[in-house]
Design an enzyme around this catalytic site. Structure first.
Site, PDB file in Angstrom:
ATOM      1  N   LYS A   1      46.904  39.573  36.551  1.00 51.30           N
ATOM      2  CA  LYS A   1      45.450  39.508  36.728  1.00 51.30           C
ATOM      3  C   LYS A   1      44.985  38.415  35.763  1.00 51.30           C
ATOM      4  CE  LYS A   1      41.730  42.929  37.229  1.00 51.30           C
ATOM      5  NZ  LYS A   1      41.453  44.385  37.080  1.00 51.30           N
TER       6      LYS A   1
ATOM      7  N   ASP B   1      37.069  31.805  39.478  1.00 50.57           N
ATOM      8  CA  ASP B   1      37.838  30.932  38.597  1.00 50.57           C
ATOM      9  C   ASP B   1      39.290  31.387  38.430  1.00 50.57           C
ATOM     10  OD1 ASP B   1      37.508  33.192  37.067  1.00 50.57           O
ATOM     11  OD2 ASP B   1      36.333  32.233  35.481  1.00 50.57           O
TER      12      ASP B   1
ATOM     13  N   ARG C   1      50.718  43.679  35.016  1.00 46.38           N
ATOM     14  CA  ARG C   1      50.678  45.104  35.322  1.00 46.38           C
ATOM     15  C   ARG C   1      51.971  45.494  36.015  1.00 46.38           C
ATOM     16  NH1 ARG C   1      47.001  44.706  40.097  1.00 46.38           N
ATOM     17  NH2 ARG C   1      45.216  45.177  38.809  1.00 46.38           N
TER      18      ARG C   1
ATOM     19  N   ASP D   1      41.038  47.756  49.414  1.00 42.49           N
ATOM     20  CA  ASP D   1      42.030  46.846  48.820  1.00 42.49           C
ATOM     21  C   ASP D   1      42.476  47.332  47.444  1.00 42.49           C
ATOM     22  OD1 ASP D   1      39.216  46.023  48.327  1.00 42.49           O
ATOM     23  OD2 ASP D   1      40.136  44.626  46.932  1.00 42.49           O
TER      24      ASP D   1
HETATM   25  P1  AMP Z   1      38.676  43.289  42.450  1.00 39.66           P
HETATM   26  O1  AMP Z   1      37.249  43.692  42.334  1.00 39.66           O
HETATM   27  O2  AMP Z   1      39.316  42.913  41.130  1.00 39.66           O
HETATM   28  O3  AMP Z   1      39.498  44.294  43.192  1.00 39.66           O
HETATM   29  O4  AMP Z   1      38.686  41.928  43.283  1.00 39.66           O
HETATM   30  C1  AMP Z   1      38.170  41.836  44.588  1.00 39.66           C
HETATM   31  C2  AMP Z   1      38.554  40.471  45.171  1.00 39.66           C
HETATM   32  O5  AMP Z   1      37.931  39.429  44.438  1.00 39.66           O
HETATM   33  C3  AMP Z   1      40.042  40.178  45.148  1.00 39.66           C
HETATM   34  O6  AMP Z   1      40.339  39.420  46.298  1.00 39.66           O
HETATM   35  C4  AMP Z   1      40.189  39.375  43.879  1.00 39.66           C
HETATM   36  O7  AMP Z   1      41.341  38.563  43.894  1.00 39.66           O
HETATM   37  C5  AMP Z   1      38.915  38.546  43.881  1.00 39.66           C
HETATM   38  N1  AMP Z   1      38.484  38.134  42.544  1.00 39.66           N
HETATM   39  C6  AMP Z   1      37.935  38.916  41.584  1.00 39.66           C
HETATM   40  N2  AMP Z   1      37.656  38.193  40.489  1.00 39.66           N
HETATM   41  C7  AMP Z   1      38.048  36.908  40.731  1.00 39.66           C
HETATM   42  C8  AMP Z   1      38.028  35.676  40.002  1.00 39.66           C
HETATM   43  N3  AMP Z   1      37.553  35.626  38.759  1.00 39.66           N
HETATM   44  N4  AMP Z   1      38.513  34.580  40.620  1.00 39.66           N
HETATM   45  C9  AMP Z   1      38.996  34.625  41.861  1.00 39.66           C
HETATM   46  N5  AMP Z   1      39.026  35.734  42.611  1.00 39.66           N
HETATM   47  C10 AMP Z   1      38.566  36.883  42.056  1.00 39.66           C
HETATM   48 MG    MG Z   2      41.267  44.751  43.466  1.00 36.12          MG
END
Ligand code: AMP
Ligand code: MG
Length: 480
Positions: A113, A125, A179, A257
């Site tokens: 991550k 980013d 992780r 997801d």
């Molecule tokens: P999450 O909320 O961490 O489960 O992320 C939801 C989606 O947003 C996933 O496809 C992540 O890969 C993407 N995502 C979250 N934060 C970022 C970031 N800073 N840059 C690129 N993609 C992100």
């Molecule tokens: Mg996620």
């Protein structure tokens, strides 16, 4: 030190390149180790990596010998707050390596991550804030200590960049997390294939998931296999839901997801632990409707499982999928009974009696508003802790009339934990309420002082050991 060699794997590549994109990691200006999970490093044969080698693997992403030669950003879709998003995927992470747990042989992923952008980053980013990484390390340690089937935080390395985020004072520090988890195959991985109407790939994914993660579901008939797979996912997700409820944990973002088909809890963003029992308690500031509130988590999981059932329709018989879905609620209740006895550290008196204990316990927590973690701590081991509970700073709560049924339900049960452990000598257990997290983050932000963070992890580890080491006296007790 455990010196067994690591057992690498490249199993994920068996799925074929329609399931992922080969990506390159970001190059970071700095690499400062902030957390190294030595216990899990040893279980995976990586325990004797030197400090520089650790940084090379888990910030530089030099391949683990014998595993993936290049990182793979995994493809998936998902429902986010019930809206379908076909534009997801590993946007700030990738599958870095796979290797086996040397104790139980199961296959584990090392995934990242904050390791840089991928074809799925959209406007993001690809980075992780240091505070976000610290929060994930804390959440996983606590959940593991509380007996929840969770991913583990393997490594956290600060990376020396300045990030801008709406939900943290910015600029803010950056980090990369690694992780450890049993698969990163999500409900959303199936949803993407259903969306693309790629039934052949769906069947391939079921076969892969069964073969590697759920071999007990193998059936020679493909429809029966898909049905057995689904039934097993339902059972596992129900168990995780029950474990969260008993842990007083609110995941915060139960999008499809973020649901692993092994049922393992993972991906910790705006999580919270309850201070006191409150079904409406919501973790994410952006969850305006309380969709993923503490008390709505079982319903959210059930909704997500229904989406997975929908994906499997081309492979399985609808009545069989519906029958499996109908087992969710009874499975949740059954797991809940087990979880409550485990977290209280008392012997089981059978499912019905354990469910009665759970009802009495949660009625007490609701009516008294006793501190959630403290109440479990005070009564750990059951009535064997009567004197400890009487000396608790919250002893008055146990005079509440709603506590009488708890006493009755605890009668005749013996302690299954080590009450002689120093963990039980303290007056308060470690907690991770939002104010605890903010309190340990403040000195890190102000003067790079990590002492409270390390003290918290040590206290959580002591709790884990105390709660999992059987009390030899209780074991010999004939009442048990
Ligand atoms: P999450 O909320 O961490 O489960 O992320 C939801 C989606 O947003 C996933 O496809 C992540 O890969 C993407 N995502 C979250 N934060 C970022 C970031 N800073 N840059 C690129 N993609 C992100
Ligand atoms: Mg996620």
């Amino acid at each position: 030190m455990d010196r067994r060699p690591h057992r690498p794997s490249t199993a994920h590549t068996d799925l074929g390149d329609a399931f992922f994109d080969v990506v390159s990691p970001a190059q970071f200006p700095a690499r400062i180790l902030r957390h190294r999970n030595q216990r899990w490093a040893e279980r995976t044969g990586l325990g004797d990596l030197g400090g520089e080698a650790w940084l090379d693997h888990f910030a530089g992403f030099t391949p683990i010998p014998g595993s993936l030669e290049q990182p793979l950003a995994l493809r998936y879709h998902g429902h986010q707050f019930r809206s379908y998003n076909s534009d997801l995927g590993d946007g700030r992470g990738f599958l870095f390596a796979q290797l086996h747990d040397l104790d139980d042989g199961r296959l584990l992923d090392l995934a990242t991550k904050g390791s840089g952008t991928t074809p799925w980053s959209r406007a993001g980013d690809g980075r992780l804030t240091l505070k976000g990484g610290v929060r994930e390390v804390l959440a996983t340690a606590m959940l593991e200590a509380l007996g929840v089937d969770t991913s583990k935080s393997f490594s956290l390395i600060e990376t020396g960049e300045s990030l801008h985020r709406g939900d943290e004072p910015s600029p803010t520090r950056s980090a990369v997390l690694v992780r450890l988890s049993h698969s990163h195959i999500r409900i959303g991985t199936f949803q993407r294939l259903a969306y693309l109407r790629d039934t052949a790939s769906l069947a391939r994914l079921v076969d892969h998931a069964v073969r590697i993660y759920l071999p007990q579901c193998w059936r020679d008939d493909p429809a029966a296999r898909a049905e057995a797979f689904f039934a097993e996912v339902v059972a596992r997700v129900a168990r995780t839901g029950a474990a969260w409820m008993t842990a007083g944990f609110v995941h915060g973002v139960l999008n499809t997801d973020n649901i692993n088909i092994t049922g393992e809890s993972f991906d910790y963003g705006p999580w919270r632990f309850l201070a006191t029992y409150d079904p409406e308690f919501t973790a994410a500031y952006f969850d305006h409707s309380g969709l993923y509130a503490y008390g709505r988590q079982p319903e959210a999981l059930m909704w997500n499982l229904s989406r997975l059932a929908g994906c499997l329709l081309p492979l399985a018989e609808k009545p069989a999928l519906e029958a499996a879905l109908a087992t969710f609620e009874p499975a949740l209740h059954e797991a809940f009974a087990e979880c409550i006895a485990t977290r209280l550290g008392v012997s089981s008196a059978g499912t019905a009696a354990d469910q009665a204990l759970g009802r009495a316990w949660f009625t007490f927590l609701l009516e008294s508003q006793a501190p959630f973690g403290q109440a479990f701590f005070d009564w750990a081991g059951g009535l064997a802790s009567e004197a400890r509970a009487a000396a608790s700073p919250d002893a008055a709560a146990y005079d509440h009339e709603s506590f009488a049924p708890v006493r009755t339900a605890l009668a005749g049960r013996s302690a299954t934990i080590d009450l002689t452990h120093p963990h039980f000598v303290q007056s308060r257990p470690p907690t991770l309420l939002i104010e605890d997290v903010e309190a340990l983050w403040a000195p890190i932000a102000a003067q790079d002082d990590w002492s409270l963070f390390h003290a918290k992890l040590d206290a959580i580890e002591a709790m884990r050991v105390a709660m999992t080491r059987a009390n030899p006296v209780a074991k010999a007790d004939p009442i048990a």
